[in-house]
Write a protein that holds these residues in place. Structure first.
Motif, PDB file in Angstrom:
ATOM      1  N   VAL A  52       9.506  -3.608   5.386  1.00 54.26           N
ATOM      2  CA  VAL A  52       8.476  -4.601   5.708  1.00 54.26           C
ATOM      3  C   VAL A  52       7.558  -4.065   6.800  1.00 54.26           C
ATOM      4  CG1 VAL A  52       8.080  -6.914   6.650  1.00 54.26           C
ATOM      5  CG2 VAL A  52       9.903  -6.548   4.977  1.00 54.26           C
ATOM      6  N   GLU A  53       8.141  -3.440   7.809  1.00 55.14           N
ATOM      7  CA  GLU A  53       7.348  -2.853   8.889  1.00 55.14           C
ATOM      8  C   GLU A  53       6.422  -1.763   8.355  1.00 55.14           C
ATOM      9  OE1 GLU A  53       8.155  -0.326  12.939  1.00 55.14           O
ATOM     10  OE2 GLU A  53       9.638  -1.840  12.372  1.00 55.14           O
ATOM     11  N   ASN A  54       6.928  -0.927   7.440  1.00 52.74           N
ATOM     12  CA  ASN A  54       6.112   0.139   6.854  1.00 52.74           C
ATOM     13  C   ASN A  54       4.986  -0.408   5.982  1.00 52.74           C
ATOM     14  OD1 ASN A  54       7.579   2.146   8.119  1.00 52.74           O
ATOM     15  ND2 ASN A  54       8.992   2.402   6.402  1.00 52.74           N
ATOM     16  N   ILE A  55       5.254  -1.504   5.293  1.00 55.42           N
ATOM     17  CA  ILE A  55       4.208  -2.147   4.488  1.00 55.42           C
ATOM     18  C   ILE A  55       3.050  -2.569   5.388  1.00 55.42           C
ATOM     19  CG2 ILE A  55       3.650  -4.235   3.165  1.00 55.42           C
ATOM     20  CD1 ILE A  55       6.479  -3.950   1.895  1.00 55.42           C
ATOM     21  N   PHE A  56       3.350  -3.191   6.518  1.00 59.52           N
ATOM     22  CA  PHE A  56       2.302  -3.625   7.431  1.00 59.52           C
ATOM     23  C   PHE A  56       1.561  -2.445   8.041  1.00 59.52           C
ATOM     24  CE2 PHE A  56       4.517  -7.717   7.287  1.00 59.52           C
ATOM     25  CZ  PHE A  56       3.422  -8.548   7.094  1.00 59.52           C
ATOM     26  N   LYS A  57       2.259  -1.339   8.308  1.00 59.77           N
ATOM     27  CA  LYS A  57       1.592  -0.130   8.811  1.00 59.77           C
ATOM     28  C   LYS A  57       0.625   0.428   7.765  1.00 59.77           C
ATOM     29  CE  LYS A  57       5.085   1.398  12.095  1.00 59.77           C
ATOM     30  NZ  LYS A  57       6.142   2.388  12.368  1.00 59.77           N
ATOM     31  N   GLY A  58       0.968   0.308   6.502  1.00 63.36           N
ATOM     32  CA  GLY A  58       0.088   0.784   5.438  1.00 63.36           C
ATOM     33  C   GLY A  58      -1.105  -0.125   5.200  1.00 63.36           C
ATOM     34  N   ILE A  59      -0.924  -1.406   5.419  1.00 64.48           N
ATOM     35  CA  ILE A  59      -1.998  -2.370   5.191  1.00 64.48           C
ATOM     36  C   ILE A  59      -3.092  -2.249   6.253  1.00 64.48           C
ATOM     37  CG2 ILE A  59      -2.537  -4.836   5.235  1.00 64.48           C
ATOM     38  CD1 ILE A  59       0.099  -5.334   3.800  1.00 64.48           C
ATOM     39  N   ARG A  60      -2.742  -1.943   7.485  1.00 60.94           N
ATOM     40  CA  ARG A  60      -3.718  -1.928   8.587  1.00 60.94           C
ATOM     41  C   ARG A  60      -4.939  -1.052   8.308  1.00 60.94           C
ATOM     42  NH1 ARG A  60       1.093  -1.342  12.467  1.00 60.94           N
ATOM     43  NH2 ARG A  60       1.748  -3.497  12.637  1.00 60.94           N
ATOM     44  N   PRO A  61      -4.776   0.229   7.905  1.00 56.23           N
ATOM     45  CA  PRO A  61      -5.979   1.040   7.633  1.00 56.23           C
ATOM     46  C   PRO A  61      -6.805   0.507   6.457  1.00 56.23           C
ATOM     47  CG  PRO A  61      -4.035   2.443   7.821  1.00 56.23           C
ATOM     48  CD  PRO A  61      -3.562   1.025   7.834  1.00 56.23           C
ATOM     49  N   ALA A  62      -6.138  -0.043   5.467  1.00 52.00           N
ATOM     50  CA  ALA A  62      -6.864  -0.606   4.323  1.00 52.00           C
ATOM     51  C   ALA A  62      -7.711  -1.798   4.757  1.00 52.00           C
ATOM     52  CB  ALA A  62      -5.884  -1.012   3.227  1.00 52.00           C
ATOM     53  N   VAL A  63      -7.189  -2.595   5.663  1.00 48.37           N
ATOM     54  CA  VAL A  63      -7.935  -3.757   6.161  1.00 48.37           C
ATOM     55  C   VAL A  63      -9.178  -3.291   6.915  1.00 48.37           C
ATOM     56  CG1 VAL A  63      -7.853  -5.694   7.787  1.00 48.37           C
ATOM     57  CG2 VAL A  63      -5.961  -5.314   6.204  1.00 48.37           C
ATOM     58  N   VAL A  64      -9.046  -2.230   7.704  1.00 50.10           N
ATOM     59  CA  VAL A  64     -10.213  -1.691   8.418  1.00 50.10           C
ATOM     60  C   VAL A  64     -11.283  -1.259   7.416  1.00 50.10           C
ATOM     61  CG1 VAL A  64     -11.033   0.187   9.897  1.00 50.10           C
ATOM     62  CG2 VAL A  64      -8.918  -1.010  10.463  1.00 50.10           C
ATOM     63  N   ALA A  65     -10.880  -0.590   6.352  1.00 50.70           N
ATOM     64  CA  ALA A  65     -11.833  -0.160   5.316  1.00 50.70           C
ATOM     65  C   ALA A  65     -12.480  -1.361   4.633  1.00 50.70           C
ATOM     66  CB  ALA A  65     -11.138   0.725   4.291  1.00 50.70           C
ATOM     67  N   LEU A  66     -11.697  -2.395   4.369  1.00 46.22           N
ATOM     68  CA  LEU A  66     -12.244  -3.596   3.727  1.00 46.22           C
ATOM     69  C   LEU A  66     -13.278  -4.287   4.601  1.00 46.22           C
ATOM     70  CD1 LEU A  66      -9.004  -5.097   2.152  1.00 46.22           C
ATOM     71  CD2 LEU A  66     -10.991  -4.212   0.915  1.00 46.22           C
ATOM     72  N   ILE A  67     -13.100  -4.196   5.898  1.00 44.67           N
ATOM     73  CA  ILE A  67     -14.066  -4.797   6.811  1.00 44.67           C
ATOM     74  C   ILE A  67     -15.284  -3.895   6.975  1.00 44.67           C
ATOM     75  CG2 ILE A  67     -14.441  -5.494   9.223  1.00 44.67           C
ATOM     76  CD1 ILE A  67     -11.464  -6.383   9.211  1.00 44.67           C
ATOM     77  N   ALA A  68     -15.081  -2.573   6.977  1.00 38.39           N
ATOM     78  CA  ALA A  68     -16.191  -1.638   7.179  1.00 38.39           C
ATOM     79  C   ALA A  68     -17.091  -1.518   5.952  1.00 38.39           C
ATOM     80  CB  ALA A  68     -15.645  -0.266   7.561  1.00 38.39           C
ATOM     81  N   ALA A  69     -16.539  -1.565   4.758  1.00 38.89           N
ATOM     82  CA  ALA A  69     -17.319  -1.341   3.536  1.00 38.89           C
ATOM     83  C   ALA A  69     -18.512  -2.288   3.384  1.00 38.89           C
ATOM     84  CB  ALA A  69     -16.405  -1.419   2.317  1.00 38.89           C
ATOM     85  N   PRO A  70     -18.368  -3.583   3.650  1.00 39.03           N
ATOM     86  CA  PRO A  70     -19.530  -4.470   3.496  1.00 39.03           C
ATOM     87  C   PRO A  70     -20.677  -4.167   4.451  1.00 39.03           C
ATOM     88  CG  PRO A  70     -17.509  -5.753   3.654  1.00 39.03           C
ATOM     89  CD  PRO A  70     -17.155  -4.333   3.941  1.00 39.03           C
ATOM     90  N   THR A  71     -20.385  -3.439   5.523  1.00 43.33           N
ATOM     91  CA  THR A  71     -21.423  -3.114   6.494  1.00 43.33           C
ATOM     92  C   THR A  71     -22.594  -2.399   5.831  1.00 43.33           C
ATOM     93  OG1 THR A  71     -19.754  -2.953   8.220  1.00 43.33           O
ATOM     94  CG2 THR A  71     -21.872  -1.908   8.669  1.00 43.33           C
ATOM     95  N   PHE A  72     -22.297  -1.461   4.944  1.00 43.51           N
ATOM     96  CA  PHE A  72     -23.359  -0.690   4.305  1.00 43.51           C
ATOM     97  C   PHE A  72     -24.152  -1.545   3.318  1.00 43.51           C
ATOM     98  CE2 PHE A  72     -20.047   2.322   5.597  1.00 43.51           C
ATOM     99  CZ  PHE A  72     -20.791   3.071   6.497  1.00 43.51           C
ATOM    100  N   THR A  73     -23.464  -2.399   2.595  1.00 43.92           N
ATOM    101  CA  THR A  73     -24.145  -3.295   1.675  1.00 43.92           C
ATOM    102  C   THR A  73     -25.044  -4.267   2.438  1.00 43.92           C
ATOM    103  OG1 THR A  73     -22.270  -3.179   0.172  1.00 43.92           O
ATOM    104  CG2 THR A  73     -23.798  -5.001  -0.164  1.00 43.92           C
ATOM    105  N   LEU A  74     -24.513  -4.811   3.538  1.00 45.19           N
ATOM    106  CA  LEU A  74     -25.300  -5.744   4.340  1.00 45.19           C
ATOM    107  C   LEU A  74     -26.499  -5.050   4.974  1.00 45.19           C
ATOM    108  CD1 LEU A  74     -22.545  -7.837   6.114  1.00 45.19           C
ATOM    109  CD2 LEU A  74     -24.103  -8.585   4.334  1.00 45.19           C
TER     110      LEU A  74
END
Length: 183
Positions: free
Chosen positions: A108-130
């Motif tokens: 479970v701890e490793n799953i959350f460690k893997g999700i964190r970078p993906a969340v950063v990418a999900l937040i950063a990606a719309p920046t270029f579209t916006l």
């Protein structure tokens, strides 16, 4: 289909399948509301995004309320807000009920460690579209860069940045209109 049910279901689906919060929802909301359903034009969507970011509160809730209100006043705002809020509420409720039992497991701890970078990418990606939608170009790209640096490096409150940008935009519009009348 009834607009309110369709709008609720649309925002429920977006809220259910978007990891990363409000900013990660932006491209999905834009795709549904502007491109697929054509409830709003691009310019109105960008304006509602700006207002949603400028007022206190959770961005995902703000944008859903503003879009709903623009489309169908209070009932629309209520339908879209409930659609955006309910998935997170149900997921958090489920996690709260079961997380205490599983938080000690390494998987479970490793799953959350893997999700964190993906969340950063999900937040950063719309920046270029916006940026493209907001007509950021080589002449005004300095505005978001300096704003981000002031917030990040100098700790300037985003409230001041928004206020200064709003005043600057107002003054720029007045000067531009004055120059257009002269010519």
């Amino acid at each position: 289909m009834n607009f309110y049910i369709e709008a609720f279901c649309t925002f429920f689906k977006i809220g259910l399948f978007t990891i990363g919060g409000g900013y990660a929802m932006v491209p999905l909301i834009e795709e549904e509301v502007v491109n697929k359903k054509k409830w709003l034009i691009q310019e109105d969507f960008i304006d509602l995004l700006a207002v949603s970011q400028s007022v206190p509160g959770v961005f995902a809730v703000n944008i859903s309320i503003f879009i709903g209100y623009k489309l169908k006043k209070f009932p629309g705002a209520l339908a879209l807000a409930l659609g955006a809020i309910l998935p997170s509420f149900l997921i958090i409720l489920g996690i709260a009920l079961f997380f205490q039992r599983f938080k000690e497991y390494e998987a479970v701890e490793n799953i959350f460690k893997g999700i964190r970078p993906a969340v950063v990418a999900l937040i950063a990606a719309p920046t270029f579209t916006l940026a493209k939608s907001a007509k950021i170009n080589k002449y005004n790209v300095w505005i978001p860069i300096i704003s981000a640096l002031l917030i990040w490096l100098m700790g300037v409150s985003p409230v001041y940045i928004i206020a200064i940008a709003g005043i600057g935009g107002f003054i720029y519009g007045k000067i531009k209109n004055k120059n257009n009348r002269i010519h």
